[in-house]
Enzyme design. Structure first.
Site, PDB file in Angstrom:
ATOM      1  N   SER A 331       0.891  -1.238   0.247  1.00 17.80           N
ATOM      2  CA  SER A 331      -0.023  -0.175   0.183  1.00 17.80           C
ATOM      3  C   SER A 331       0.946   1.140   0.010  1.00 17.80           C
ATOM      4  CB  SER A 331      -1.252  -0.084   1.122  1.00 17.80           C
ATOM      5  OG  SER A 331      -1.809   1.326   1.245  1.00 17.80           O
ATOM      6  N   ASP A 342       9.970   4.571  -9.978  1.00 17.31           N
ATOM      7  CA  ASP A 342       9.498   5.339 -11.567  1.00 17.31           C
ATOM      8  C   ASP A 342      10.634   6.888 -11.929  1.00 17.31           C
ATOM      9  OD1 ASP A 342       7.914   3.532 -11.612  1.00 17.31           O
ATOM     10  OD2 ASP A 342       6.600   4.553 -11.779  1.00 17.31           O
ATOM     11  N   LYS A 356      -0.900  -4.474  -2.933  1.00 20.63           N
ATOM     12  CA  LYS A 356      -2.450  -3.687  -2.901  1.00 20.63           C
ATOM     13  C   LYS A 356      -2.070  -2.436  -3.578  1.00 20.63           C
ATOM     14  CE  LYS A 356      -4.646  -2.707   0.832  1.00 20.63           C
ATOM     15  NZ  LYS A 356      -4.631  -1.000   1.267  1.00 20.63           N
TER      16      LYS A 356
END
Length: 426
Positions: A331, A342, A356
């Site tokens: 999460s 990224d 998640k």
């Protein structure tokens, strides 16, 4: 008797009979009308009660009174079930509130989403306290292993009852107080482990490398969770571990980073292993102390409505970063790890994360209870939804639980140090 008077007398009798018939018909009609009116009144009352019950239930559950779920058929079935229980169930001390809570929980369970949960008043208080970094339990992090549909110990807090009882990461929680945990949700397992300070919970654990079940009693205590801890290793490598993202975590992170910076660290290892997640706002606040300008994460609801959480880049970190993750990093911890990956801001080391990629929201039902409901998917800055997939590390390494138990050797942390040294040498 005069024959001339006969027809008149007959006429009188006939008229009297006709009058009696009319009175009889009126009397019977009156009875029928009264009966039908009574039936109508009762019917109106019954349907009014059904409507009130239905509307009240809808109000409690936060759904429309026109719901397909709450209709006369389902309400009648609920009443039938209640009648059967009242008549035949072998116990008589049935708690009506428990029955009602069971219906509400059952409705949420029917969604097939382990993250959508109904909270009783007591459960809601516990949940809210835990987000503030305070709860009553044993000081262990628990995650759900989807491969076996059972809960595991995913982390142990330093100085906690769990550490004193020598609980280990990856222990499978097989039984709680001699009751099987099979079929229980993560929320149910955690609620059974938690309890009043000073009470004891008995755990039956399945441990890697141990033939027999491990039986252990753990005394519960008030746990004040230190969600951030720091250390400085050789070569001026800073280490910052975040165990979960609670309301107190951001201030602890800022303090921890200030302490590490004061010691002139040249690289930073962020340890998110076994971090189950937490507050979206908290992880975004922490990300704003690390990331360049741009999107941290964005969410999309079922209608495609998008919400961006952004960073202004004013506090972009200027030293190499390595992020430790494992299969229990979930999460909010995946939001931070995914954004760092990224933006090519650092290297991820460890195991593929939990996966998640959905967001929950708490809905207050205005009677002391609440539901937590999954409302959207989230995406990393590059538009990747990691739900059910996780984030792959740049460098994969297994955690050797036996080596750690023997002499505290942390194979994943050691690899993170190696990766950091390579980054510092470039």
């Amino acid at each position: 008797m005069d024959s001339n008077n006969m027809p008149e007398a007959t006429t009188v009798v006939v008229e009297a009979e006709k009058k009696d018939d009319r009175l009889t018909r009126r009397f019977i009609a009156g009875i029928l009308i009264g009966f039908l009116a009574s039936v109508l009144v009762v019917a109106i009352a019954v349907f009014s009660l059904l409507y009130v019950f239905k509307t009240g239930m809808a109000s409690i559950l936060g759904i429309s009174a026109q719901s397909k779920i709450l209709n006369e058929e389902t309400l009648g079935k609920i009443q039938a079930l209640e009648d059967v229980i009242d008549t035949y169930y072998y116990k008589t001390d049935i708690d009506v509130q428990d029955e009602a809570d069971g219906m509400y929980k059952g409705l949420m369970d029917s969604l097939g989403d382990p993250y959508s949960v109904y909270y009783t008043e007591e459960e809601l208080d516990e949940m809210m306290n835990s987000t503030k970094g305070i709860y009553y339990g044993i000081g262990a992090y628990v995650s759900f292993d989807n491969s076996i549909n059972m809960a595991r110990i995913s982390g142990v807090m330093p100085g906690s009852p769990a550490e004193a009882a020598e609980l280990c990461v990856d222990d499978i929680i097989y039984e709680i107080n001699k009751e099987s945990t099979q079929g229980l949700s993560l929320e149910e397992v955690v609620s059974l482990i938690k309890g009043e300070a000073g009470t004891t919970v008995h755990l039956t654990l399945i441990r890697t490398g141990v033939a027999n079940d491990v039986e252990v009693d753990v005394e519960r205590a008030q746990i004040e969770v230190p969600t951030v801890s720091t250390e400085v290793f050789d070569d001026n490598i800073g280490y910052l571990k975040i165990t979960e993202f609670d309301e107190v975590t951001y201030s602890q992170f800022v303090e921890g980073m200030a302490d590490l910076r004061a010691q002139n660290i040249e690289g930073l290892i962020i340890d998110l292993r076994s971090n189950p997640g937490g507050n979206l706002s908290t992880v975004c606040d922490i990300a704003r102390q690390l990331l360049p300008e741009g999107v941290i994460v964005y969410t999309e609801d079922r209608d495609g409505n998008r919400e961006d959480y952004t960073c202004d880049g004013q506090n972009k970190i200027d030293i190499p970063v390595v992020v430790l993750v494992n299969q229990y990093s979930a999460s909010a911890s995946e939001i931070l790890a995914g954004a760092i990956k990224d933006y090519n801001l650092g290297k991820l080391v460890g195991k593929t994360t939990y996966g998640k990629g959905i967001v929950q929201r708490i809905f207050d039902l205005r009677d002391g209870t609440a539901v937590k409901l999954t409302v959207s998917n989230y995406f990393t800055p590059n538009g990747i939804n990691i739900h059910g997939v996780g984030i792959e590390p740049d460098v994969e390494v297994e955690y050797d639980a036996e080596a750690y138990a023997e002499d505290k050797t942390d194979t994943q942390l050691n690899k993170a140090k190696e990766v950091m040294k390579d980054l510092l040498d470039k």
